[in-house]
Design an enzyme around this catalytic site. Structure first.
Site, PDB file in Angstrom:
ATOM      1  N   HIS A  31       0.851  -1.180   0.000  1.00 56.31           N
ATOM      2  CA  HIS A  31       0.000   0.000   0.000  1.00 56.31           C
ATOM      3  C   HIS A  31       0.895   1.242   0.000  1.00 56.31           C
ATOM      4  O   HIS A  31       2.111   1.152   0.219  1.00 56.31           O
ATOM      5  CB  HIS A  31      -0.925   0.004   1.233  1.00 56.31           C
ATOM      6  CG  HIS A  31      -0.193  -0.013   2.536  1.00 56.31           C
ATOM      7  ND1 HIS A  31      -0.067  -1.130   3.321  1.00 56.31           N
ATOM      8  CD2 HIS A  31       0.497   0.970   3.175  1.00 56.31           C
ATOM      9  CE1 HIS A  31       0.647  -0.839   4.396  1.00 56.31           C
ATOM     10  NE2 HIS A  31       1.012   0.422   4.325  1.00 56.31           N
TER      11      HIS A  31
HETATM   12  C1  T46 Z   1       2.583   0.562   6.995  1.00 53.92           C
HETATM   13  C2  T46 Z   1       3.441  -0.645   7.138  1.00 53.92           C
HETATM   14  C3  T46 Z   1       4.898  -0.344   7.260  1.00 53.92           C
HETATM   15  C4  T46 Z   1      -4.733  -0.846  13.059  1.00 53.92           C
HETATM   16  O1  T46 Z   1      -5.918  -1.016  13.405  1.00 53.92           O
HETATM   17  N1  T46 Z   1      -3.996   0.154  13.624  1.00 53.92           N
HETATM   18  C5  T46 Z   1      -2.698   0.370  13.290  1.00 53.92           C
HETATM   19  O2  T46 Z   1      -2.058   1.301  13.840  1.00 53.92           O
HETATM   20  C6  T46 Z   1      -2.081  -0.464  12.285  1.00 53.92           C
HETATM   21  C7  T46 Z   1      -0.641  -0.233  11.870  1.00 53.92           C
HETATM   22  C8  T46 Z   1      -2.843  -1.455  11.729  1.00 53.92           C
HETATM   23  N2  T46 Z   1      -4.138  -1.636  12.099  1.00 53.92           N
HETATM   24  C9  T46 Z   1      -4.894  -2.741  11.511  1.00 53.92           C
HETATM   25  C10 T46 Z   1      -5.182  -2.609  10.018  1.00 53.92           C
HETATM   26  C11 T46 Z   1      -5.273  -4.045   9.571  1.00 53.92           C
HETATM   27  O3  T46 Z   1      -6.593  -4.533   9.785  1.00 53.92           O
HETATM   28  O4  T46 Z   1      -4.155  -3.924  11.663  1.00 53.92           O
HETATM   29  C12 T46 Z   1      -4.333  -4.766  10.544  1.00 53.92           C
HETATM   30  C13 T46 Z   1      -2.987  -5.096   9.914  1.00 53.92           C
HETATM   31  O5  T46 Z   1      -2.468  -3.924   9.253  1.00 53.92           O
HETATM   32  P1  T46 Z   1      -1.845  -3.956   7.793  1.00 53.92           P
HETATM   33  O6  T46 Z   1      -2.389  -5.100   7.020  1.00 53.92           O
HETATM   34  O7  T46 Z   1      -2.003  -2.586   7.193  1.00 53.92           O
HETATM   35  O8  T46 Z   1      -0.304  -4.251   8.142  1.00 53.92           O
HETATM   36  P2  T46 Z   1       0.956  -4.101   7.198  1.00 53.92           P
HETATM   37  O9  T46 Z   1       2.086  -4.746   7.862  1.00 53.92           O
HETATM   38  O10 T46 Z   1       0.633  -4.507   5.812  1.00 53.92           O
HETATM   39  O11 T46 Z   1       1.228  -2.489   7.145  1.00 53.92           O
HETATM   40  C14 T46 Z   1       1.662  -1.818   8.312  1.00 53.92           C
HETATM   41  C15 T46 Z   1       0.889  -0.509   8.502  1.00 53.92           C
HETATM   42  O12 T46 Z   1      -0.510  -0.766   8.512  1.00 53.92           O
HETATM   43  C16 T46 Z   1       1.168   0.484   7.400  1.00 53.92           C
HETATM   44  O13 T46 Z   1       0.658   1.758   7.717  1.00 53.92           O
HETATM   45  O14 T46 Z   1       2.996   1.549   6.409  1.00 53.92           O
HETATM   46  O15 T46 Z   1       3.055  -1.519   8.216  1.00 53.92           O
END
Ligand code: T46
Length: 131
Positions: A49
């Site tokens: 993303h």
């Molecule tokens: C990024 C990279 C480096 C939350 O509810 N609150 C939070 O602060 C975060 C970080 C995530 N979430 C939820 C959103 C999703 O349902 O946790 C779940 C997993 O997040 P995501 O799939 O976006 O995780 P990554 O590792 O793909 O991405 C993360 C961060 O979300 C993003 O901002 O830049 O790490």
């Protein structure tokens, strides 16, 4: 694209390491949120993303992982493996994390609280906005 690294203070001594990041100084923004990614398997890739406004600093405080950065015109893949060096990930940068080592902890300092509306999770939509 050129990755932007920020060298953090190294205050370690013979007792061990100590580094830090202060909002507005080492991080070029005030820190509104801190999260960390851990226990990610070596075969797992995550991210995929870009953010519209969010600014972040990513620090591998233990172990290592790789991050692909893509600004829509060019890409670079970097290794995060140094707890004293932070990678700045600004808005409009598609990023993908991979190759997590066993025990990797990726600490992320963020300029805003979590807001799903700030994410662009579709690569074609990202290219339309930033290419
Ligand atoms: C990024 C990279 C480096 C939350 O509810 N609150 C939070 O602060 C975060 C970080 C995530 N979430 C939820 C959103 C999703 O349902 O946790 C779940 C997993 O997040 P995501 O799939 O976006 O995780 P990554 O590792 O793909 O991405 C993360 C961060 O979300 C993003 O901002 O830049 O790490």
């Amino acid at each position: 694209m050129e990755p932007k690294w920020i060298q953090l203070p190294r205050l370690g001594d013979d007792r061990g390491g100590l580094s830090l990041a202060e909002g507005g100084q080492h991080a070029p923004f005030e820190i509104a949120r801190v999260y960390w990614i851990y226990k990610t398997g070596a075969e797992v890739a995550r991210g995929f993303h870009a953010h519209k406004e969010l600014e972040q600093l990513a620090i591998a405080i233990s172990g290592s992982c790789k991050m692909l950065l893509d600004n829509g015109s060019s890409k670079v893949k970097v290794t995060l493996d140094d707890p004293t060096r932070a990678l700045f990930v600004g808005p409009g940068v598609w990023h993908e994390m991979s190759d997590f080592s066993r025990g990797c902890v990726l600490l992320v300092l963020a300029s805003q609280k979590y807001d799903e509306a700030d994410y662009i999770r579709d690569y074609d939509q990202f290219l339309q906005s930033y290419q």
